[in-house]
Design an enzyme around this catalytic site. Structure first.
Site, short mmCIF file in Angstrom:
data_model
loop_
_atom_site.label_atom_id
_atom_site.label_comp_id
_atom_site.label_asym_id
_atom_site.label_seq_id
_atom_site.Cartn_x
_atom_site.Cartn_y
_atom_site.Cartn_z
N SER A 42 -76.70 -105.86 41.88
CA SER A 42 -76.00 -106.49 43.01
C SER A 42 -75.24 -107.70 42.53
O SER A 42 -75.78 -108.56 41.84
CB SER A 42 -77.00 -106.93 44.09
OG SER A 42 -77.78 -105.85 44.48
N GLU A 79 -91.44 -116.28 47.14
CA GLU A 79 -90.85 -116.22 48.47
C GLU A 79 -90.42 -114.79 48.80
O GLU A 79 -89.28 -114.51 49.05
CB GLU A 79 -89.64 -117.16 48.59
CG GLU A 79 -89.48 -117.71 49.99
CD GLU A 79 -88.83 -116.75 50.99
OE1 GLU A 79 -89.60 -116.06 51.70
OE2 GLU A 79 -87.62 -116.70 51.04
#
Lengths: 377, 398
Positions: free
Chosen positions: B165, B248
């Protein structure tokens, strides 16, 4: 933010789990499903000695003054143990109604007795329409001298056949709106004119048809104000629904634990079935459903416990847990294979309770509609 | 048990919310259609602009130690930040730089690497991409074959990475390459930092089924990487990947995005009349929307739980919770996309830009993009494996 339980709550959980494993084995659960009364006085007495009946009542009424979250912890363990008997109807449905709506005299008379385990109570709310809205309350209470006369049929009333008192939600007036004109009475279970018939239900809980035929109730046994009972019922349903969710969460966790243990121990093709991805993914879906159920329930219980508006959270919890508990038990059965289909097995206890709890206090569709309204739709 | 945020956390949330509401007015047209707009020619400058603005405000790397630009903020603040960012569909947080390589270097990098790379990430000057997947090493990542051969003070890297990406804009990449071909699977893999401007790096676009350019193939032909850019010991790179993947991973941002999408969908249903009635009067529509609201609440709870567990017990302990939040979040986004598409009826198929495309044509695009999200960052199947192995202790046979 703190998403954990306190040390005391963890202790309560451990104590409750140990106690129920010992005193309420699955053999007793199955026996009580067939038993007419559905509970044993010995176990009831021992629970009262532990202070469980008055756990969440204020100390001035003979309780332990603990919070609704504490009670939720206990209910989770009861759900895990599939505890049979009248705890939920006596303490949650009726105890909280008296605490909420009763006058000082009524609270002083009844709550300490409930806390001591001296009374069994039943809530007669639903009728043959089988709904939880105010329009469904049709059973009439008509004033006569110092008394009211109650006539009509209540249905799905848990433990009415063994109740010392039945809290009956009646219609005393046809008001402008269905909410208006509903009044709550505390009826002596031994009153003339009450006849109860036990229903045979999927989970073997003791739900009854209760016919009131001109049953005489003294005016002083009115709980709360004349014609204004629906507000009490609404509040109670919120608490009861959150409490039921906690119980369901405990059952779902137990069904998950059993399934994981079985997946690790059952060997096919030379290896534990838990090593197959199909089974692993079932388990992963189950644990995600159980954890989601827990936190959506804890959030609702926390709001209830702190007196915050909880309509949305409680409905979200019930809509979610109703379907999640069912999904978890279905996958649990799939993992157990044919052995789980056997009547003697413990898995069916959970599936049956999931199915019984699904429509209780409103099914997922009912609560989705509440959520839709809360969203302003 | 306490579901409340502290007054300071509420204040932070409000401040960020106000800031983003204002800044997002600068977003290029079409931004509402989805976050993938970030990797377009119009979107990328806005992403960098927002990153700079967030850095100036001191919000970009709050959980990092002070010496590297953070304030040692607790994990819960990171979750609040990401939730609000998601809600506003705000770009600016480089998930590969701030979300992955930064924390990895904090845990596994040497002092020189931290000094070289962390400050430019914190200042929003250096953007990253992740070179892990290969054509034949997807879910089975440990079977990767890209080679790194030691040559004096350098390594020479050859191979192909895929599904990268944002590689077409990124400044640097963190990649996995095999340094010991004798060793199979996770042994013999090393972790490298590669400047995307290095000679021999070629980026080719892989267009997604909804037409967006999110993913790329990246070819490495005799790419020379200084040995000082190896993170951790040679052949020991695999262990580092767990730190990279767990930081996270509450997937709260997805919950924020979906919450916003549901609000817009609900508003649309309240104001749109079809056949004489508003959509919101249709029981099917009402219940689908209510169900999504419930599912979002559950997703939010799972995300906050992950952050809370990580705050208490450390990143590696909550791999299964993070996996559950990820798979739940992406599948929830998929359900929302399909529900929205279904409610739109025939209009659902109309692409953004047409006057006949309701809600900016959101669902034509998102109903396709969501399929990629179920695979990106570890497929739903891999996540479920993680839950089964690490959370439930089921036997690992692959």
């Amino acid at each position: 933010m703190d998403l954990g339980f306190t040390e005391e709550q963890e202790m309560l959980r451990t104590t409750a789990r140990d106690f129920l494993e010992k005193e309420c084995p699955k053999s007793l659960v199955k026996e009580m499903a067939e038993d007419e009364k559905g509970y044993t006085p010995e176990l009831w007495r021992k629970m009262a000695e532990l202070g469980w009946m008055g756990l969440a009542f204020p100390e001035e009424y003979g309780g332990m003054g603990m919070s609704f979250i504490d009670l939720a912890v206990l209910l989770e363990e009861m759900g895990r143990a599939c505890l049979p008997g009248p705890f939920f109807s006596t303490v949650v449905l009726c105890g909280f109604t008296i605490l909420e709506a009763g006058n000082e005299e009524q609270k002083r008379e009844f709550l300490p007795k409930i806390a001591n385990g001296d009374l069994i109570l039943a809530l007669a709310l639903t009728e043959p329409s089988a709904r939880y809205d105010p329009a469904s309350i049709q059973i009439k209470a008509v004033p006569k001298g110092d008394d009211y006369l109650i006539s009509g049929t209540k249905l799905f009333v848990e433990n009415a056949h063994i109740a010392d008192y039945i809290i009956c939600v009646t219609r005393t007036k046809n008001g402008a709106s269905p909410e208006e004109g509903i009044t709550i009475f505390l009826v002596d279970g031994g009153s003339a004119g009450i006849s109860t018939t036990l229903l045979k239900t999927i989970a073997g809980d003791k739900q009854c048809e209760v016919i009131f035929d001109n049953v005489r109730v003294p005016k002083k046994n009115m709980l709360g104000e004349l014609n204004k009972g629906w507000g009490v019922v609404e509040k109670l349903l919120e608490k009861a629904t959150a409490a039921l969710c906690a119980q369901m969460v405990g059952g779902a966790q137990a069904a998950l634990d059993m399934s994981i243990a079985y997946a690790k121990e059952r060997v096919q093709f030379g290896r534990p079935i838990g090593s197959f991805q199909a089974i692993q993914h079932y388990c992963a879906n189950m644990v995600t459903d159980v954890d989601g159920s827990k936190y959506v329930t804890y959030e609702a219980a926390w709001k209830v416990s702190n007196g915050l508006p909880a309509t949305m959270e409680v409905s979200m919890a019930k809509a979610w847990v109703s379907e999640a508990y069912r999904r978890v038990t279905l996958l649990g059965h799939q993992i157990h294979g044919s052995i789980g289909f056997c009547m003697d097995h413990d898995m069916p206890l959970y599936f049956k309770r999931a199915k019984a709890a699904e429509p209780t206090f409103g099914d997922a569709d009912w609560h989705r509609e509440v959520v839709a309204k809360q969203l302003g739709l | 048990m306490d579901f409340k945020l502290t007054p300071e956390q509420e204040a932070l949330k409000k401040e960020l919310d106000d800031f983003l509401r204002e800044e997002m007015k600068n977003a290029p047209p079409g931004w509402e259609a989805g976050m993938e707009a970030m990797f377009s020619d119009e979107g990328w400058p806005f992403h960098r602009y927002m990153a700079r603005r967030l850095s100036e405000k001191g919000w970009l790397v709050r959980p990092w130690p002070r010496e590297y630009g953070g304030v040692d903020a607790p994990m819960i603040e990171q979750v609040i930040f990401s939730e609000v960012m998601g809600y506003h569909r705000a770009p600016g947080r480089d998930i590969f730089g701030i979300g992955m390589i930064g924390p990895t270097l904090l845990v596994a990098g040497n002092e020189e690497q931290k000094k070289e790379h962390l400050p430019p990430i914190a200042r929003a000057e250096r953007f990253w991409c992740q070179g892990w997947s290969e054509p034949n090493a997807g879910s089975d990542l440990a079977s990767l074959t890209t080679r790194a051969v030691r040559d004096g003070d350098d390594y020479i890297i050859n191979g192909q990475k895929t599904w990268t990406s944002g590689a077409h804009f990124a400044d640097w990449s963190f990649i996995l390459a095999r340094t010991n071909p004798e060793e199979k699977r996770s042994r013999g893999i090393s972790f490298f930092l590669v400047d995307m401007k290095s000679p021999g790096v070629t980026v080719r676009p892989l267009l997604g089924m909804n037409g967006t350019h999110l993913f790329n193939e990246v070819y490495y032909d005799d790419v020379r990487v200084p040995a000082r850019n190896r993170v951790g010991e040679e052949n020991e790179g695999w262990a580092i990947t767990r730190a990279t993947m767990n930081f996270e991973r509450s997937s709260i941002e997805t919950v924020g995005v979906v919450k916003r999408e549901l609000e817009e969908l609900a508003a649309f249903c309240k104001e749109t009349k079809w056949n004489g009635k508003t959509l919101s009067q249709n029981p099917f529509v009402r219940h689908r929307l209510a169900q999504l609201a419930i599912e979002i609440d559950v997703g939010r709870a799972l995300a906050y739980r992950t952050a809370w567990l990580q705050e208490k017990g450390g990143l590696l302990l909550s791999a299964d919770a993070a996996s559950a939040a990820k798979v739940y979040g992406t599948e929830l986004a998929q359900r929302l996309a399909y529900t929205g598409y279904q409610i739109m009826g025939l209009y659902g198929q109309v692409k953004m830009g047409s006057k006949w495309a309701p809600l900016h044509g959101s669902y034509e695009s998102s109903s396709q993009l969501c399929m990629g999200m179920n695979l990106a960052g570890g497929s739903s199947e891999v996540q479920r494996n993680m839950i089964a192995w690490f959370g439930l202790g089921l036997p690992r046979t692959i």
